[in-house]
Every structure is written in structure tokens, then in C-alpha cells.
Design an enzyme around this catalytic site. Structure first.
Site, short mmCIF file in Angstrom:
data_model
loop_
_atom_site.label_atom_id
_atom_site.label_comp_id
_atom_site.label_asym_id
_atom_site.label_seq_id
_atom_site.Cartn_x
_atom_site.Cartn_y
_atom_site.Cartn_z
N ILE A 14 0.82 -1.20 0.00
CA ILE A 14 0.00 0.00 0.00
C ILE A 14 0.86 1.26 0.00
O ILE A 14 0.57 2.22 -0.71
CB ILE A 14 -0.95 -0.01 1.21
CG1 ILE A 14 -2.01 -1.11 1.03
CG2 ILE A 14 -1.62 1.35 1.39
CD1 ILE A 14 -2.90 -1.32 2.25
N ASP A 33 11.31 3.98 4.49
CA ASP A 33 11.05 2.60 4.89
C ASP A 33 12.28 2.08 5.63
O ASP A 33 13.41 2.49 5.34
CB ASP A 33 10.77 1.72 3.67
CG ASP A 33 10.07 0.42 4.03
OD1 ASP A 33 8.85 0.32 3.80
OD2 ASP A 33 10.74 -0.50 4.54
N ASP A 56 13.92 4.23 10.08
CA ASP A 56 13.18 3.45 11.07
C ASP A 56 12.28 4.42 11.83
O ASP A 56 12.75 5.25 12.60
CB ASP A 56 14.17 2.78 12.04
CG ASP A 56 13.48 1.96 13.12
OD1 ASP A 56 12.24 2.01 13.23
OD2 ASP A 56 14.20 1.26 13.87
N VAL A 57 10.97 4.32 11.60
CA VAL A 57 10.06 5.30 12.17
C VAL A 57 9.97 5.22 13.70
O VAL A 57 9.50 6.16 14.34
CB VAL A 57 8.64 5.18 11.57
CG1 VAL A 57 8.67 5.43 10.07
CG2 VAL A 57 8.01 3.83 11.89
N SER A 132 -6.72 0.73 10.68
CA SER A 132 -7.25 -0.53 10.15
C SER A 132 -8.66 -0.68 10.71
O SER A 132 -8.98 -0.14 11.78
CB SER A 132 -6.38 -1.71 10.59
OG SER A 132 -7.04 -2.94 10.33
N TYR A 145 -2.02 -6.01 17.14
CA TYR A 145 -2.35 -5.18 16.00
C TYR A 145 -3.57 -4.30 16.27
O TYR A 145 -3.55 -3.09 16.03
CB TYR A 145 -2.57 -6.06 14.78
CG TYR A 145 -2.71 -5.31 13.48
CD1 TYR A 145 -1.62 -4.67 12.90
CD2 TYR A 145 -3.93 -5.25 12.81
CE1 TYR A 145 -1.73 -4.00 11.69
CE2 TYR A 145 -4.05 -4.58 11.61
CZ TYR A 145 -2.96 -3.96 11.05
OH TYR A 145 -3.08 -3.29 9.86
N ALA A 180 -3.36 -6.69 -0.60
CA ALA A 180 -2.10 -5.99 -0.92
C ALA A 180 -1.16 -6.12 0.25
O ALA A 180 -1.58 -6.21 1.40
CB ALA A 180 -2.37 -4.51 -1.21
N GLY A 181 0.12 -6.14 -0.05
CA GLY A 181 1.14 -6.08 0.98
C GLY A 181 1.07 -7.20 2.00
O GLY A 181 1.15 -8.38 1.66
#
Length: 259
Positions: A14, A33, A56-57, A132, A145, A180-181
Site C-alpha cells: 500500500i 522505509d 526506522d520510524v 485498520s 495489531y 495488498a502487501g
């Protein structure tokens, strides 16, 4: 005037599609990323308007350094970077719980806060966080998650309230069943795909393009009066609970007055 967008988690799936669509909408894109070689290749595939960087966020210093390399304040920030750590809560290792929160929630906070400071100085902009439907409706065995994405939903509202005075709009996109992904492994089973598609009122799985379209809308002037909102892009799934329950035809006339 050149407009810059920052898209995190942009190496694959995505995030890569969001970066590609942002370029098509006229942005120059800083694609971030944790997988440096992959995001650099994605940027090359998209074209010269996209620049890939290893970031790295969840590392505040890495985010600050990446932000300092931007040629100007971004007009749009898309917090897409995320990981899944599924499994039953009774068995979920604390390390997996902490990993999901660190990337999905803390990473969103660090990137948004760091870039909001320069956006405020430049007069504002738009931030779109990716949550999500798992952050809206609980699902069994979603591990850390669901909690991390529910945090993103509430954090989005918090940011929107605090940063409105700086001209920064903050909204959230909550993808549904998207092929996706990270979900590729789920839909490798044709029967699983059939059942899941059947549960969606619109009758199909979503695509990365569906999510990119929603993100770019929330980042555009077309949504100039929209802030603090979470848009579920799910084909109607989370609103369809009653649609899956049986109901006898004999009750269809209940409540009608007699002629």
C-alpha cells in the site's frame, strides 16, 4: 510551487502505491522505509519525483535526521509504516506486543510530531495516518495489531485538536479487507478469499489503489474542512453485522399499519 509528501512504509504494498499516486497528483515524494534497498528501488521504479530513504520510524533520531534532509516542509505526511503481530492474547509474547506498538503507534507519533513542527512553521498541511478496521472493531487473534491501530485512531483525533491552530489537518484511513502487501499470505488460500469477499457488501476485496485514492483525497484541498476523522475504506464491511444474520420473510411487514 513544488509540494512535497512524505510516505512511510513505502517500499512495498500500500505504501508504494500511495507514493506512486502522490507523484501522479503532482507531489515530489520522500519515500521512507526501514528496508533501505527496497525503498530505493521502489523510488527508482516510480521515477525521479520520488526519493527513497532508509528510515526506522520507531527511532526518533533517525526520523529527525530524515526530516532535516527534506528540502522544504512537506505539504502531506502519510503514516503508513506498520507491522502485524497476530496471535491469541493468552500466548502473545510481550516482545511482540511491544514491537507492534513501537512501530504502529509510536512510529506514527514520532513522524507526525517531528514533521508537524516544520509544517506549522510553513503554514500548515495535511497528515493522514493509516489505521485498520481492526482498530475500529475487535477481531480474535489479532494480537497487538488491534490495540496499536485503535491507538492510531484516537491519536489522530488528539493531533487534529492540538494542531488545528497551526493549519494542520489530521485524518485517518482505516483499510478493510485489502489484497495488498501484508495480507498476501491470507489470500493465498482461494477458499479464504471466497469467504472474505462474500462478507463484504460490495462483493470484492479492496486494493492498494482504493486506499491511495482515499489518502490523496484527505490530503487534498477537496477535504479542506475535514479533520479528526477516520474513514473506513472497507466496502461497507464494518457496518454490515446485521446483514449477515438470518431473518424470516414473515417479519418484513411487521410494524406496517393495516389498510
Amino acid at each position: 510551487m513544488t509540494k512535497w509528501a512524505v510516505v512511510t512504509g513505502a517500499a512495498h504494498g500500500i505504501g508504494a502505491v500511495i507514493a506512486e499516486h502522490a507523484v501522479k497528483e503532482g507531489y515530489r515524494v520522500a519515500a521512507w522505509d526501514v528496508d533501505g534497498p527496497a525503498v530505493e528501488q521502489t523510488a527508482r521504479d516510480i521515477g525521479e519525483a520520488c526519493v527513497g530513504s532508509a528510515v526506522d520510524v520507531s527511532d526518533e533520531e533517525a526520523v529527525r535526521e530524515a526530516a532535516a534532509r527534506l528540502p522544504q516542509a512537506p505539504h502531506l505526511v502519510v503514516n503508513n509504516a506498520g507491522i502485524v503481530r497476530f496471535g491469541p492474547l493468552l500466548d502473545l509474547p510481550v516482545t511482540e506486543w511491544e514491537a507492534a506498538l513501537r512501530v504502529n503507534l509510536t512510529g506514527t507519533f514520532l513522524v507526525a510530531r517531528t514533521l508537524a513542527k516544520v509544517m506549522a512553521e510553513a503554514g500548515g498541511g495535511a497528515i493522514v495516518n493509516l489505521a485498520s478496521i481492526n482498530g475500529i472493531a475487535a477481531a480474535p487473534h489479532a494480537g497487538a495489531y488491534s490495540a496499536s491501530k485503535a491507538g492510531v485512531v484516537r491519536l489522530t483525533e488528539h493531533m487534529a485538536m492540538e494542531w488545528a491552530r497551526h493549519g494542520i489537518r489530521v485524518n485517518c484511513v482505516a483499510p478493510g479487507l485489502i489484497h495488498a502487501g501484508m495480507s498476501d499470505a491470507i489470500y493465498a488460500d482461494p477458499e479464504v478469499r471466497r469467504v472474505r469477499e462474500g462478507a463484504v457488501p460490495l462483493g470484492r476485496l479492496g486494493s492498494a489503489e482504493d486506499i491511495a485514492a482515499a489518502v490523496l483525497f484527505l490530503g487534498s484541498e477537496k477535504s479542506a474542512y475535514v479533520s479528526g476523522q477516520t474513514l473506513a475504506v472497507d466496502g461497507g464491511l464494518i457496518k454490515s453485522t446485521l446483514a449477515s444474520l438470518p431473518r424470516p420473510a414473515s417479519v418484513d411487514s411487521v410494524g406496517f399499519a393495516e389498510a
